[in-house]
Design a protein around this motif. Structure first.
Motif, PDB file in Angstrom:
ATOM      1  N   LEU A  84     -36.202 -64.080 -35.601  1.00 12.40           N
ATOM      2  CA  LEU A  84     -35.280 -64.881 -36.398  1.00 12.40           C
ATOM      3  C   LEU A  84     -34.892 -64.167 -37.683  1.00 12.40           C
ATOM      4  N   LEU A  85     -35.840 -63.404 -38.258  1.00 12.69           N
ATOM      5  CA  LEU A  85     -35.548 -62.669 -39.489  1.00 12.69           C
ATOM      6  C   LEU A  85     -34.755 -61.397 -39.234  1.00 12.69           C
ATOM      7  N   ALA A  86     -34.664 -60.976 -37.984  1.00 16.50           N
ATOM      8  CA  ALA A  86     -33.937 -59.749 -37.659  1.00 16.50           C
ATOM      9  C   ALA A  86     -32.430 -59.957 -37.593  1.00 16.50           C
ATOM     10  N   LYS A  87     -31.977 -61.175 -37.684  1.00 16.21           N
ATOM     11  CA  LYS A  87     -30.550 -61.485 -37.627  1.00 16.21           C
ATOM     12  C   LYS A  87     -30.201 -62.429 -38.778  1.00 16.21           C
ATOM     13  N   PRO A  88     -28.917 -62.605 -39.074  1.00 17.62           N
ATOM     14  CA  PRO A  88     -28.551 -63.564 -40.125  1.00 17.62           C
ATOM     15  C   PRO A  88     -29.075 -64.962 -39.814  1.00 17.62           C
ATOM     16  N   LEU A  89     -29.720 -65.559 -40.781  1.00 19.50           N
ATOM     17  CA  LEU A  89     -30.375 -66.845 -40.572  1.00 19.50           C
ATOM     18  C   LEU A  89     -29.357 -67.982 -40.469  1.00 19.50           C
ATOM     19  N   ALA A 270     -38.886 -60.716 -47.241  1.00 18.06           N
ATOM     20  CA  ALA A 270     -37.961 -61.388 -48.145  1.00 18.06           C
ATOM     21  C   ALA A 270     -36.553 -60.802 -48.088  1.00 18.06           C
ATOM     22  N   ALA A 271     -36.370 -59.684 -47.414  1.00 23.14           N
ATOM     23  CA  ALA A 271     -35.054 -59.056 -47.308  1.00 23.14           C
ATOM     24  C   ALA A 271     -34.289 -59.605 -46.109  1.00 23.14           C
ATOM     25  N   PHE A 272     -34.338 -60.907 -45.906  1.00 28.17           N
ATOM     26  CA  PHE A 272     -33.621 -61.501 -44.782  1.00 28.17           C
ATOM     27  C   PHE A 272     -32.124 -61.569 -45.089  1.00 28.17           C
ATOM     28  N   GLN A 273     -31.337 -61.768 -44.043  1.00 26.26           N
ATOM     29  CA  GLN A 273     -29.882 -61.810 -44.177  1.00 26.26           C
ATOM     30  C   GLN A 273     -29.384 -63.241 -44.006  1.00 26.26           C
ATOM     31  N   LEU A 274     -28.315 -63.529 -44.712  1.00 26.02           N
ATOM     32  CA  LEU A 274     -27.637 -64.810 -44.586  1.00 26.02           C
ATOM     33  C   LEU A 274     -26.237 -64.584 -44.015  1.00 26.02           C
ATOM     34  N   PRO A 275     -25.641 -65.584 -43.394  1.00 28.69           N
ATOM     35  CA  PRO A 275     -24.263 -65.427 -42.894  1.00 28.69           C
ATOM     36  C   PRO A 275     -23.282 -65.160 -44.031  1.00 28.69           C
ATOM     37  N   GLU A 276     -22.083 -64.777 -43.662  1.00 26.97           N
ATOM     38  CA  GLU A 276     -21.076 -64.450 -44.666  1.00 26.97           C
ATOM     39  C   GLU A 276     -20.539 -65.680 -45.383  1.00 26.97           C
ATOM     40  N   ARG A 277     -20.538 -66.824 -44.712  1.00 29.46           N
ATOM     41  CA  ARG A 277     -19.938 -68.017 -45.302  1.00 29.46           C
ATOM     42  C   ARG A 277     -20.640 -69.266 -44.804  1.00 29.46           C
ATOM     43  N   LEU A 278     -20.363 -70.365 -45.480  1.00 33.42           N
ATOM     44  CA  LEU A 278     -20.930 -71.651 -45.111  1.00 33.42           C
ATOM     45  C   LEU A 278     -20.363 -72.145 -43.785  1.00 33.42           C
ATOM     46  N   PRO A 279     -21.086 -73.010 -43.081  1.00 34.98           N
ATOM     47  CA  PRO A 279     -20.528 -73.589 -41.854  1.00 34.98           C
ATOM     48  C   PRO A 279     -19.259 -74.388 -42.142  1.00 34.98           C
TER      49      PRO A 279
END
Length: 487
Positions: A84-89, A270-279
């Motif tokens: 799960l941490l390997a991709k945008p959460l 802690a270096a996880f990724q987030l999507p580019e924008r909100l849903p």
């Protein structure tokens, strides 16, 4: 029994053997009573009462939880969250990680073990007391032996077990409520961190536009085509944009670290990724029927209050039942002397005499505790109804605001910007007017981001209000630091 010349260990062993033989009848009687008593004794469960907690959380959040008790469990959790941490959460992935990896939540599960231990202890018979005495008067030796059984604890055991059973059920509801609260806080932190990330991106665009305007103003002022006042205005806007970008970046770090703490991550995790924008905003808000009735049936704090009332009612009945007599021990006694073959057998009863304390204070305390819980439960029901109404009103209003930004404000600002671009290409307006319109469009986009973030936070708060008290204050505006940074 021959006289012992001294107080040696073999004499004590002999006396204990005689005592054992003479109390054989008591043992036989106990052998008949113990199966009846032990039939109702509780025992430690395999999972510590964790299965009902899992069911409650799964039913209300759709997520699985796990009580980490060993290194193998910890390794299983690490293997689950690694992909799960390997991709945008996504928000669901963030909630899943928090429910599995949050250490504070794992600590709250230990309360189940404590409550179950109290339940098991309340269902077990208190140990009998053995009294052995040896008195020597010259050549005469007197030996006293007695076995005391706690009769009062046997009589009150069913009541005490029921009380501890309700407390154990309360602990299970409390653990489930803690898990749902962590899920609610995680959703809140996730949307706030994602909005802060978008805000920083748009503030960077504003800063670039302000920097370009300030540089152009400096060159035009140097050529004598621009006044010092207009140049100072552009430089002032560039300075403000720089400060606002720094504040937005600071808010982004704060929101991201808050999410990191809830996820229980550290070091490289802690270096996880987030999507580019909100849903995206849903097509329509959800319609809920009798939301107050649903809250009264599903909220865990309401269920805990009911368990507390039931337990206090049982405790009050037990206090009244043992108001005058709360200590009653029955035992067998055996005395013998070294002179002559005669032995003395009998029994003893230890009973508390209500001479000075008639139990009125204990009964009054139990009644006061019960009435305190009654009124606190009534206030809790009032608050729950109000919270769920307020949460639904905030959900609907935040949806309308976000939709207004999406359908009206942002398209209108873009249309204005496009028209200004046509006028700029036709040399009808200057570059500074075009830059000013670009800054206005960026502000409207930031407003749309905040409105969309507030909707998703309100959506999470509504879900939590239907199952338990939200950890976020209902009347506080979410993401205030980001709003101030983007203002």
């Amino acid at each position: 029994m021959p006289a012992c010349p001294a107080f040696h260990s073999h004499c004590i062993i002999e006396d204990i053997m005689i005592f054992t033989l003479t109390t054989r009848r008591a043992i036989r009687a106990a052998a008949v009573l113990l199966p009846l008593v032990l039939a109702g004794c509780a025992s430690l469960s395999q999972d510590g009462g964790y299965s009902p907690v899992q069911s409650l959380v799964k039913e209300r959040s759709g997520q699985d939880i796990q009580w980490v008790k060993s290194e193998d469990d910890a390794a299983g959790v690490a293997d689950t969250i690694a992909p799960l941490l390997a991709k945008p959460l996504s928000v669901d992935d963030a909630v899943k990680i928090a429910l599995l990896n949050n250490k504070g939540l794992q600590a709250s599960y230990s309360g189940l073990g404590i409550a179950e231990a109290d339940l098991v202890q309340a269902g077990r018979v208190a140990n009998p007391s053995l009294s052995f005495g040896r008195l020597r008067r010259g050549d005469d030796i007197e030996i006293d032996r007695s076995l005391m059984l706690p009769v009062m604890s046997l009589l009150t055991m069913p009541f005490a077990s029921k009380i501890e059973r309700r407390r154990f059920e309360q602990a299970q509801l409390r653990a489930a409520g803690d898990a749902l609260a962590v899920a609610d806080e995680t959703r809140h932190a996730y949307f706030s961190a994602l909005a802060a990330q978008e805000t920083v991106k748009y503030m960077e665009q504003v800063k670039v536009a302000a920097e370009a305007g300030a540089e152009l103003a400096r060159k035009m002022a140097a050529a004598g085509n621009w006044s010092k006042l207009e140049q100072a205005r552009e430089q002032s806007f560039h300075a403000d944009a720089t400060v606002q970008l720094a504040r937005a970046a600071q808010a982004q770090v704060a929101e991201r670290e808050k999410l990191t703490r809830l996820l229980g991550l550290w070091s490289k995790q802690a270096a996880f990724q987030l999507p580019e924008r909100l849903p995206d905003l849903p097509k329509a808000p959800q319609e809920i029927g009798d939301i107050e009735m649903q809250a009264m049936q599903n909220r865990l704090d309401i269920m805990m209050a009911k368990r507390e009332l039931s337990g206090l009612a049982g405790s009050l009945g037990l206090t009244k039942a043992t108001r005058f007599v709360n200590i009653l021990d029955v035992g067998l006694m055996h005395n013998n002397y070294n002179q002559g073959p005669s032995r003395e057998n009998g029994y003893s009863i230890q009973l508390e005499i209500p001479l000075f304390d008639w139990g009125g204070a204990r009964v009054a305390k139990a009644e006061a505790l019960y009435m305190e819980a009654v009124n606190r439960s009534a206030q809790l029901a009032v608050n729950a109804r109000s919270e769920v109404r307020q949460a639904y009103a905030a959900y609907r209003s935040s949806y309308e605001i976000a939709r207004h930004y999406r359908d009206e404000i942002v398209p209108l600002k873009k249309r204005i910007s496009d028209e200004q671009m046509l006028r700029y290409n036709g040399m009808l307006i200057g570059v500074f007017t075009l830059l000013a319109d670009a800054r206005e469009q960026a502000r409207s986009v930031n407003g749309a981001i905040e409105a969309l973030r507030d909707f998703w936070i309100a959506d999470s708060a509504l879900k939590m209000a239907q199952t338990g008290r939200s950890s976020t204050a209902a009347d506080s505006k979410p993401g205030a630091s980001i709003v101030a940074a983007a203002d």
